[in-house]
Motif scaffolding. Structure first.
Motif, PDB file in Angstrom:
ATOM      1  N   SER A  32       0.831  -1.212   0.000  1.00 33.85           N
ATOM      2  CA  SER A  32       0.000   0.000   0.000  1.00 33.85           C
ATOM      3  C   SER A  32       0.861   1.256   0.000  1.00 33.85           C
ATOM      4  CB  SER A  32      -0.920  -0.004   1.226  1.00 33.85           C
ATOM      5  OG  SER A  32      -1.806  -1.102   1.166  1.00 33.85           O
ATOM      6  N   ALA A  33       1.966   1.239   0.746  1.00 37.43           N
ATOM      7  CA  ALA A  33       2.864   2.398   0.756  1.00 37.43           C
ATOM      8  C   ALA A  33       3.502   2.615  -0.612  1.00 37.43           C
ATOM      9  CB  ALA A  33       3.942   2.217   1.831  1.00 37.43           C
ATOM     10  N   VAL A  34       3.863   1.543  -1.298  1.00 33.72           N
ATOM     11  CA  VAL A  34       4.432   1.670  -2.638  1.00 33.72           C
ATOM     12  C   VAL A  34       3.379   2.216  -3.614  1.00 33.72           C
ATOM     13  CG1 VAL A  34       5.384   0.368  -4.586  1.00 33.72           C
ATOM     14  CG2 VAL A  34       6.211  -0.067  -2.267  1.00 33.72           C
ATOM     15  N   LEU A  35       2.140   1.774  -3.472  1.00 32.65           N
ATOM     16  CA  LEU A  35       1.062   2.322  -4.315  1.00 32.65           C
ATOM     17  C   LEU A  35       0.859   3.805  -4.038  1.00 32.65           C
ATOM     18  CD1 LEU A  35      -1.533  -0.608  -4.172  1.00 32.65           C
ATOM     19  CD2 LEU A  35      -0.085   0.063  -6.103  1.00 32.65           C
ATOM     20  N   ALA A  36       0.945   4.210  -2.769  1.00 30.87           N
ATOM     21  CA  ALA A  36       0.830   5.628  -2.425  1.00 30.87           C
ATOM     22  C   ALA A  36       2.020   6.405  -2.986  1.00 30.87           C
ATOM     23  CB  ALA A  36       0.738   5.795  -0.908  1.00 30.87           C
ATOM     24  N   ALA A  37       3.200   5.792  -3.013  1.00 29.67           N
ATOM     25  CA  ALA A  37       4.369   6.436  -3.616  1.00 29.67           C
ATOM     26  C   ALA A  37       4.142   6.642  -5.109  1.00 29.67           C
ATOM     27  CB  ALA A  37       5.628   5.597  -3.377  1.00 29.67           C
ATOM     28  N   GLY A  38       3.517   5.674  -5.751  1.00 29.97           N
ATOM     29  CA  GLY A  38       3.174   5.817  -7.165  1.00 29.97           C
ATOM     30  C   GLY A  38       2.212   6.962  -7.387  1.00 29.97           C
ATOM     31  N   ALA A  39       1.235   7.082  -6.491  1.00 20.77           N
ATOM     32  CA  ALA A  39       0.286   8.195  -6.601  1.00 20.77           C
ATOM     33  C   ALA A  39       1.011   9.521  -6.411  1.00 20.77           C
ATOM     34  CB  ALA A  39      -0.824   8.044  -5.563  1.00 20.77           C
ATOM     35  N   ALA A  40       1.970   9.577  -5.477  1.00 22.95           N
ATOM     36  CA  ALA A  40       2.736  10.811  -5.247  1.00 22.95           C
ATOM     37  C   ALA A  40       3.572  11.156  -6.473  1.00 22.95           C
ATOM     38  CB  ALA A  40       3.630  10.655  -4.017  1.00 22.95           C
ATOM     39  N   ALA A  41       4.137  10.121  -7.109  1.00 23.09           N
ATOM     40  CA  ALA A  41       4.956  10.359  -8.309  1.00 23.09           C
ATOM     41  C   ALA A  41       4.102  10.897  -9.453  1.00 23.09           C
ATOM     42  CB  ALA A  41       5.645   9.064  -8.735  1.00 23.09           C
ATOM     43  N   LEU A  42       2.824  10.533  -9.475  1.00 19.85           N
ATOM     44  CA  LEU A  42       1.920  11.027 -10.513  1.00 19.85           C
ATOM     45  C   LEU A  42       1.373  12.415 -10.190  1.00 19.85           C
ATOM     46  CD1 LEU A  42      -0.056   7.746 -11.307  1.00 19.85           C
ATOM     47  CD2 LEU A  42       1.703   8.848 -12.708  1.00 19.85           C
ATOM     48  N   GLY A  43       1.719  12.955  -9.027  1.00 19.28           N
ATOM     49  CA  GLY A  43       1.284  14.304  -8.681  1.00 19.28           C
ATOM     50  C   GLY A  43      -0.026  14.376  -7.921  1.00 19.28           C
ATOM     51  N   VAL A  44      -0.507  13.278  -7.420  1.00 18.84           N
ATOM     52  CA  VAL A  44      -1.743  13.272  -6.631  1.00 18.84           C
ATOM     53  C   VAL A  44      -1.472  13.998  -5.310  1.00 18.84           C
ATOM     54  CG1 VAL A  44      -3.422  11.760  -5.467  1.00 18.84           C
ATOM     55  CG2 VAL A  44      -2.478  11.100  -7.683  1.00 18.84           C
TER      56      VAL A  44
END
Length: 153
Positions: A32-44
């Motif tokens: 879940s933390a890695v998925l949230a990191a992906g969202a952060a990388a996309l600018g969410v």
């Protein structure tokens, strides 16, 4: 961009904790933390990142973890090791066995032994290991399978 690194660091720490606990809870949180990191990388925005983490953690913990635990439990055989692997094996009495003392040849080694039911067993008799009690093999009679005679009809 810095939040992306924090989410990845959290995922790494949770992954390390999972290696220590091996319960699959921290693995689901690490994913879940890695998925949230992906969202952060996309600018969410941060609120969306926390939402991604929360929703994915709940889904993974409620759906994926029970399935993975069942799968792992089924894939792991029940293997007896060390002295427990000797239970059920045949042994030969090297001395007279009593409910208190005796010696048997078991798996190529000499073991102290005693009978399970306090009966005396003469030397040279084949017995079966019922359980291991410390360094003593507790033995019982060797169960012989008697085949019924064929029908004469």
């Amino acid at each position: 961009m810095m939040v992306f690194v924090w989410w990845l660091a959290a995922g790494l720490v949770l992954g390390i904790v999972e290696v220590v606990t091996v319960d699959l809870i921290f693995l689901m949180l690490a994913i879940s933390a890695v998925l949230a990191a992906g969202a952060a990388a996309l600018g969410v925005p941060l609120v969306g990142q926390v939402a991604v983490f929360t929703v994915s953690a709940v889904v993974l913990l409620l759906l994926v973890r029970p399935w993975a635990r069942r799968h792992l439990a089924r894939a792991t055989p029940d293997i007896r090791t060390n002295a427990q692997s000797l239970i059920g094996r045949e042994a030969v009495a090297l001395t007279r066995l009593t409910g208190v003392e005796g010696r048997v040849r078991l798996a190529g080694e000499t073991w102290s032994a005693r009978t399970e039911d306090r009966a005396e067993v003469p030397s040279g008799t084949h017995v079966r290991v019922v359980r291991i009690d410390g360094a003593t093999a507790v033995v019982g009679p060797l169960q012989t399978i008697v085949e019924p005679p064929p029908d004469q009809t």
